[in-house]
Design a protein around this motif. Structure first.
Motif, PDB file in Angstrom:
ATOM      1  N   GLU A 156      26.220 -65.208 -38.834  1.00 55.31           N
ATOM      2  CA  GLU A 156      25.092 -66.087 -39.073  1.00 55.31           C
ATOM      3  C   GLU A 156      23.737 -65.257 -38.723  1.00 55.31           C
ATOM      4  OE1 GLU A 156      23.408 -70.290 -38.001  1.00 55.31           O
ATOM      5  OE2 GLU A 156      25.414 -69.778 -37.145  1.00 55.31           O
ATOM      6  N   ILE A 157      22.936 -65.371 -39.492  1.00 55.61           N
ATOM      7  CA  ILE A 157      21.692 -64.615 -39.600  1.00 55.61           C
ATOM      8  C   ILE A 157      20.365 -65.614 -39.388  1.00 55.61           C
ATOM      9  CG2 ILE A 157      19.802 -63.264 -40.310  1.00 55.61           C
ATOM     10  CD1 ILE A 157      22.484 -61.626 -42.021  1.00 55.61           C
ATOM     11  N   LEU A 158      19.810 -65.291 -38.426  1.00 51.96           N
ATOM     12  CA  LEU A 158      18.504 -66.123 -38.199  1.00 51.96           C
ATOM     13  C   LEU A 158      17.389 -65.178 -38.311  1.00 51.96           C
ATOM     14  CD1 LEU A 158      18.490 -68.742 -35.095  1.00 51.96           C
ATOM     15  CD2 LEU A 158      18.442 -69.110 -37.583  1.00 51.96           C
ATOM     16  N   VAL A 159      16.021 -65.479 -39.045  1.00 49.46           N
ATOM     17  CA  VAL A 159      14.747 -64.781 -39.109  1.00 49.46           C
ATOM     18  C   VAL A 159      13.541 -65.314 -38.779  1.00 49.46           C
ATOM     19  CG1 VAL A 159      13.754 -63.119 -40.612  1.00 49.46           C
ATOM     20  CG2 VAL A 159      16.124 -63.549 -41.185  1.00 49.46           C
ATOM     21  N   GLN A 160      12.941 -64.522 -38.030  1.00 50.07           N
ATOM     22  CA  GLN A 160      11.740 -65.324 -37.536  1.00 50.07           C
ATOM     23  C   GLN A 160      10.662 -64.865 -38.772  1.00 50.07           C
ATOM     24  OE1 GLN A 160       9.875 -63.181 -34.178  1.00 50.07           O
ATOM     25  NE2 GLN A 160       7.886 -64.156 -34.463  1.00 50.07           N
ATOM     26  N   ASN A 161       9.772 -65.874 -38.845  1.00 46.57           N
ATOM     27  CA  ASN A 161       8.943 -65.548 -39.773  1.00 46.57           C
ATOM     28  C   ASN A 161       7.295 -65.569 -39.340  1.00 46.57           C
ATOM     29  OD1 ASN A 161       7.176 -68.393 -40.199  1.00 46.57           O
ATOM     30  ND2 ASN A 161       9.307 -68.880 -41.169  1.00 46.57           N
ATOM     31  N   SER A 162       6.262 -65.125 -40.064  1.00 38.72           N
ATOM     32  CA  SER A 162       5.159 -64.795 -39.419  1.00 38.72           C
ATOM     33  C   SER A 162       4.327 -66.144 -39.193  1.00 38.72           C
ATOM     34  CB  SER A 162       4.168 -63.895 -40.176  1.00 38.72           C
ATOM     35  OG  SER A 162       4.025 -64.393 -41.583  1.00 38.72           O
ATOM     36  N   ALA A 163       4.487 -67.503 -39.544  1.00 37.57           N
ATOM     37  CA  ALA A 163       3.675 -68.502 -39.394  1.00 37.57           C
ATOM     38  C   ALA A 163       4.620 -69.600 -39.080  1.00 37.57           C
ATOM     39  CB  ALA A 163       3.026 -68.808 -40.725  1.00 37.57           C
ATOM     40  N   MET A 164       5.516 -69.521 -38.034  1.00 35.50           N
ATOM     41  CA  MET A 164       6.344 -70.518 -37.525  1.00 35.50           C
ATOM     42  C   MET A 164       5.588 -71.352 -36.776  1.00 35.50           C
ATOM     43  SD  MET A 164       9.776 -68.613 -36.375  1.00 35.50           S
ATOM     44  CE  MET A 164      10.993 -69.662 -36.809  1.00 35.50           C
ATOM     45  N   LYS A 165       5.709 -73.095 -37.089  1.00 32.72           N
ATOM     46  CA  LYS A 165       4.951 -73.955 -36.279  1.00 32.72           C
ATOM     47  C   LYS A 165       6.023 -74.300 -35.207  1.00 32.72           C
ATOM     48  CE  LYS A 165       2.749 -75.866 -40.367  1.00 32.72           C
ATOM     49  NZ  LYS A 165       2.684 -77.044 -41.223  1.00 32.72           N
TER      50      LYS A 165
END
Length: 777
Positions: free
Chosen positions: A627-636
C-alpha cells in the motif's frame, strides 16, 4: 504578608472605561510609526522646563492587598509654579472637531498620572493637557485642564473601586493556585532517565533569571519536564506569567495535555491557548466592525462580564471553550481571548505573539521587563521563523497595479505610487545581466518614499468602499508598513537585495542573523527555555537563537535501549543534485530491501517533491502488493489527519508513505508502537541552493568562518534528525532507520550526529542491509 498586584495606568483606564463596538474600519497603522516621531518632536521642542517620558509609580494598600499602579507620562511641564502633565496623541482627525470629551480615555490617563505625581509631590492643584497633533498637517491643538488633587483622588479611586473585583478574583485565585502548586508532585510515578535532571536545570535557570538551551531526545517528556518546574517556580513567586511558544498547532495540544495531566493531580492553573483570528472567527471573513459583525457590535460593553464568567468557571481554555463563551456573551472570540490572556497563568501561543515586531502582544511587551518565563518548544524552528519575522519584501508589480487602479480615481495617490514605481525602475537598471542585485546603501531611499505613500494611502482607504481594488491597495499599504517597521531594525545583521524575474522586481529587507532581535525579545521576561529534540550542534543554535556566555546549555542522552533501534547508512549512493537521476534505481531497490524484512508501516523522506515523484514512479512498477501513501504539497488539516490514520498497528500488508523531509510529517507527529516500523531518509537534507542561502553563507563566512555549515549543513542535518526521530517514541518501540547518502558516512557528518547514533552501521550493498535487518527483527 499581603501580596502586591500590579497594573499599568493604560490597562487600568482601558479595561474599566472602554465601551461600544470593536471598530477595525480603516484608521491607518502608519499613525503608530508617525506618532512616535511626533511624540519625540513635540517633546524635543518643549524647552528646558519639559521632562519627557517620566516613569511614575504609586504603591498603596487597598482593602486587603498591596496595589501598584504605574506608567510613563509623555511629559511633565514645570513653569510659573505650576505643574502640568502632558498627554500627547497623534490623530488624522480635523483638529477643529476635537473637543474636550473627544476620547474620555485620553484625559483619564492624564488624570491618573496627575494624581500619582501630585500625591508624591504634595501638590494641591495640578494641570493636565492633551496635546493633539494631526499627522498630516502637523498642526497641534492643546486642551488644558486644572484639577485639585482631591478631585483627582476621587477619580482615581473610582477606577480602583471598579477594578477591585478583578484584583479580588486574582488574589483568591492566586492563593488557590499557589497552594495547589505547593502540594503538586511530579505527575508520573517516576522520572524517566534524564527527566529529573532536565526539570532541575529548568528550575535553576528560572531562579537565576537566565536562559537555557536544552536538547532532549523524543520520549524523554520535554513538555512536562519544562512546564512542571516552571509552574513550581510560579508557586514560589519567581514567575509572574508563563508563555509556552510553539511553531505549530499540534505542539500546543501537547502542552494543553501536559497541563491537563497535572490538573488531574490537583493543579489549579488558568491556561489559555490562543488561536489566530482567522481560525477562531465565527464569520467567513474576519471583518471586525459593528456594522458587519454582530459580535463586534457592543463588544466592549459585554466583554468584561464574559471574561469574568469564563474565569469563574473554566481553567483550561482552548479554542472550543473560548468560542463557547464568546457565543454566550456575543463577543469577538479573538479579542475576547486576548483579554483572557491578561488573567491567565499560562498562555500557549505561536512564536509571533512574542517575537514578531508586527503582531507581538503589546499589552504584555511594550512596558518594562516583567517576570515572564518563555518556554520555547521545537526551538530549532525559531531560526528560520526568526528570519521570516524580521524580514520584509515589496514587489514592483504591486505598485504598478496600484497606479492603474488610482490613475482616474486619485491623482495625488497615483503620483505617490508612481514615485515608488520610478524607484524600482532605477533599481532595475542596476542589474548587470543577473537575476539578483545586492544594494550597498541602507534602505533609507525607499523608506522615505514609502512614508509619504503610506500617509496618502491612509487618506484613500478611509473614504473608499470595499472592493477588489480596495483590497489590493490595503494589502500594499500593510506591505509598505511592514517594510518601514523592519527598516527601523536595520543594522549589520541585515542586507537589502533585489530579485528580478519575468514579471517583476522584488525588493527584500532580509535578516541574515536573527539572534540579536530574538535575544532582545526574550529579555522582556525573566528567563527563556529553548528546547527541542534536535538542537545539534548546540553552539550553532545558541549562536543563532541569541544565547550568550551567561546562558546554560544541557543535553540529555537517549533514555531508550539502543538495541531497539538500528541505524544503517547506505554509503554507496550519492543523492547530490547532479547524481539524482542515476540514483533512482538504487534507491528503489534499497527501499524494497528495507521494507521486506518486516511487515509494517514505513515513512520515506525525500529532499524535494520532484525527487520523490521520480522514485515513486519507479517504485510503483514492481510493488503492487504494497500500500502506498503520498504526501502532496497542499494538504489541509483533515487530509493530514486522514494520512496519519492510515498508520494502523499490525497492518494486513506493508504500507509505505512517501513524504518530504522538513515537511508536515517529518516532525511533531507520534506514531507509537507498531504504527511505524521504520524510516528511510534520502539525502542529507540540505536546503535548496539559492540566492538567500548563499548570502547567509557569505555573511557567516565573514563572521565566523562557518558559512556553509551555518547556511546549509546544520539546517539539513536538523531535518534529518527530525525525520529519524519519528521512529522511536517510547521505551517499547522498535524500529529501523536507513540513511541513503554517502556523505552520512563521512567524518564531517558523523561528528554532528548525536552520541547515541555512534553505533550506526555503514553498508555498501543491499545484501548487507538485508542481513542486518533480518538479525535485528
Amino acid at each position: 504578608m499581603s501580596k502586591e498586584f500590579k497594573v499599568s495606568v493604560r490597562n487600568l483606564v482601558e479595561f474599566i472605561m472602554r465601551s461600544g463596538d470593536i471598530d477595525s474600519t480603516f484608521v491607518g497603522g502608519g499613525r503608530a510609526l508617525e506618532g512616535t516621531r511626533i511624540h519625540q518632536k513635540i517633546q524635543k521642542n518643549k524647552g528646558e522646563n519639559y521632562r519627557a517620558e517620566v516613569s511614575l509609580k504609586y504603591t498603596f494598600n487597598y482593602e486587603d492587598v498591596i496595589l501598584s499602579v504605574e506608567g510613563r507620562a509623555d511629559g511633565i511641564i514645570e513653569e510659573d509654579g505650576m505643574v502640568i502633565i502632558d498627554e500627547i496623541k497623534s490623530t488624522t482627525r480635523d483638529l477643529e472637531k476635537i473637543e474636550e470629551n473627544y476620547n474620555p480615555l485620553h484625559m483619564a490617563q492624564g488624570k491618573c498620572y496627575a494624581y500619582i505625581y501630585g500625591r508624591e509631590n504634595n501638590l494641591e492643584k495640578i494641570g493636565v493637557q492633551l496635546t493633539y497633533c494631526n499627522v498630516e498637517t502637523k498642526e497641534i491643538k492643546i486642551i488644558p485642564e486644572e484639577f485639585y488633587l482631591e478631585e483627582l483622588e476621587n477619580f482615581f479611586y473610582d477606577l480602583i473601586d471598579k477594578y477591585y473585583v478583578w484584583i479580588e478574583f486574582q488574589k483568591e485565585w492566586n492563593e488557590k493556585r499557589d497552594l495547589s502548586i505547593k502540594n503538586l508532585d511530579f505527575p508520573f510515578s517516576k522520572y524517566r532517565k534524564g527527566q529529573r535532571e532536565l526539570a532541575v536545570s529548568v528550575y535553576k535557570t528560572i531562579r537565576e533569571g537566565k536562559n537555557i538551551f536544552l536538547q532532549a531526545p523524543t520520549g524523554v517528556g520535554k513538555t512536562i519536564s519544562t512546564i512542571f518546574p516552571t509552574v513550581k517556580a510560579m508557586g514560589e513567586g519567581l514567575a509572574y506569567k508563563i508563555f509556552y511558544l510553539t511553531a505549530k498547532n499540534i505542539t500546543s495540544s501537547v502542552a494543553l495535555e501536559g497541563i491537563n495531566i497535572m490538573s488531574k493531580k490537583g493543579l489549579y492553573l488558568k491556561t489559555l491557548s490562543i488561536t489566530s483570528k482567522e481560525k477562531i472567527c465565527f464569520k467567513d471573513k474576519a471583518t471586525c466592525n459593528g456594522e458587519q459583525c454582530e459580535y463586534a457590535k457592543g463588544h466592549y460593553d459585554r466583554v468584561n462580564e464574559a471574561v469574568l464568567d469564563l474565569l469563574n468557571n473554566e481553567s483550561l481554555m482552548d479554542k472550543d471553550i473560548i468560542q463557547k463563551y464568546a457565543l454566550k456573551h456575543r463577543v469577538c472570540p479573538f479579542e475576547f481571548s486576548l483579554d483572557v490572556a491578561l488573567w491567565s497563568d499560562l498562555v500557549i501561543c505561536d512564536y509571533n505573539y512574542v517575537f514578531d515586531p508586527r503582531v507581538y502582544l503589546k499589552r504584555f511587551f511594550d512596558g518594562k521587563k516583567e517576570d515572564y518565563v518563555f518556554l520555547i518548544d521545537e526551538a530549532h524552528n525559531l531560526v528560520d521563523r526568526g528570519r521570516d519575522m524580521f524580514s520584509a519584501s515589496l514587489s514592483k508589480e504591486d505598485f504598478l497595479k496600484g497606479k492603474k487602479i488610482t490613475k482616474d480615481l486619485d491623482k495625488k495617490l497615483y503620483k505617490k505610487l508612481d514615485k515608488v514605481n520610478s524607484y524600482f525602475i532605477e533599481l532595475g537598471k542596476k542589474f548587470e545581466g543577473g537575476e539578483n542585485y545586492i544594494l550597498e546603501e541602507e534602505p533609507l531611499a525607499i523608506t522615505s518614499h514609502l512614508r509619504i505613500l503610506v500617509e496618502e494611502m491612509e487618506n484613500w482607504l478611509k473614504i473608499k468602499d470595499k472592493s477588489d481594488e480596495y483590497e489590493h491597495i490595503l494589502k500594499l499599504y500593510f506591505d509598505c508598513l511592514a517594510f518601514i517597521r523592519i527598516s527601523e531594525l536595520y543594522d549589520e545583521n541585515f542586507i537589502v537585495f533585489c530579485k528580478r524575474d519575468d514579471r517583476s522586481l522584488l525588493l527584500t529587507l532580509f535578516c541574515l542573523d536573527p539572534s540579536k532581535l530574538l535575544r532582545e525579545s526574550v529579555k522582556k521576561g525573566r528567563a527563556g527555555v529553548f528546547f527541542s529534540a534536535t538542537l545539534s550542534p548546540m553552539n550553532y543554535f545558541m549562536d543563532l537563537l541569541g544565547g550568550d556566555k551567561e546562558d546554560f546549555s544541557f543535553g540529555i542522552p537517549s533514555p531508550f535501549d539502543n538495541n531497539n533501534r538500528k541505524i544503517i547508512i547506505a554509503g554507496n549512493i550519492s543523492t547530490r543534485y547532479k547524481n539524482r537521476d542515476n540514483s533512482i534505481g538504487q534507491i528503489v531497490e534499497y527501499i524494497k530491501t528495507f521494507i521486506k524484512s518486516k511487515k509494517g508501516n514505513y515513512l520515506v523522506f525525500f529532499p524535494s517533491y520532484m525527487y520523490m515523484e521520480k522514485v515513486l514512479e519507479k517504485f510503483k512498477e514492481s510493488n503492487e502488493e504494497v500500500e502506498i501513501l503520498v504526501q502532496n504539497s497542499a494538504m489541509k488539516d483533515e487530509e493530514r489527519g486522514a494520512f496519519l490514520e492510515k498508520f494502523v498497528e499490525n497492518p494486513e500488508k506493508t504500507m509505505v508513505a512517501f513524504s518530504v523531509l522538513g515537511g508536515m510529517f517529518s516532525e511533531g507527529i507520534d506514531l507509537k508502537g507498531e504504527r511505524l516500523s521504520g524510516a528511510v531518509i534520502v539525502g542529507v537534507g540540505l536546503p535548496q541552493i539559492c540566492f538567500e542561502r548563499d548570502i547567509i553563507m557569505k555573511y557567516f563566512d565573514k563572521n565566523n568562518g562557518r558559512g556553509y555549515d551555518y547556511s546549509y549543513v546544520y539546517p539539513g542535518v536538523n531535518k534529518v534528525l527530525q525525520g529519524a526521530g519519528r521512529v522511536i517514541r517510547t521505551e517499547e518501540d522498535r524500529g529501523a532507520i536507513l540513511l541513503i547518502d554517502d556523505r552520512f558516512a563521512s567524518r564531517a557528518y558523523q561528528s554532528i550526529f548525536p552520541k547515541e547514533w555512534g553505533d550506526n552501521r555503514v553498508i555498501y550493498n543491499r545484501k548487507d542491509l538485508d542481513s542486518i535487518l533480518c538479525d535485528f527483527w
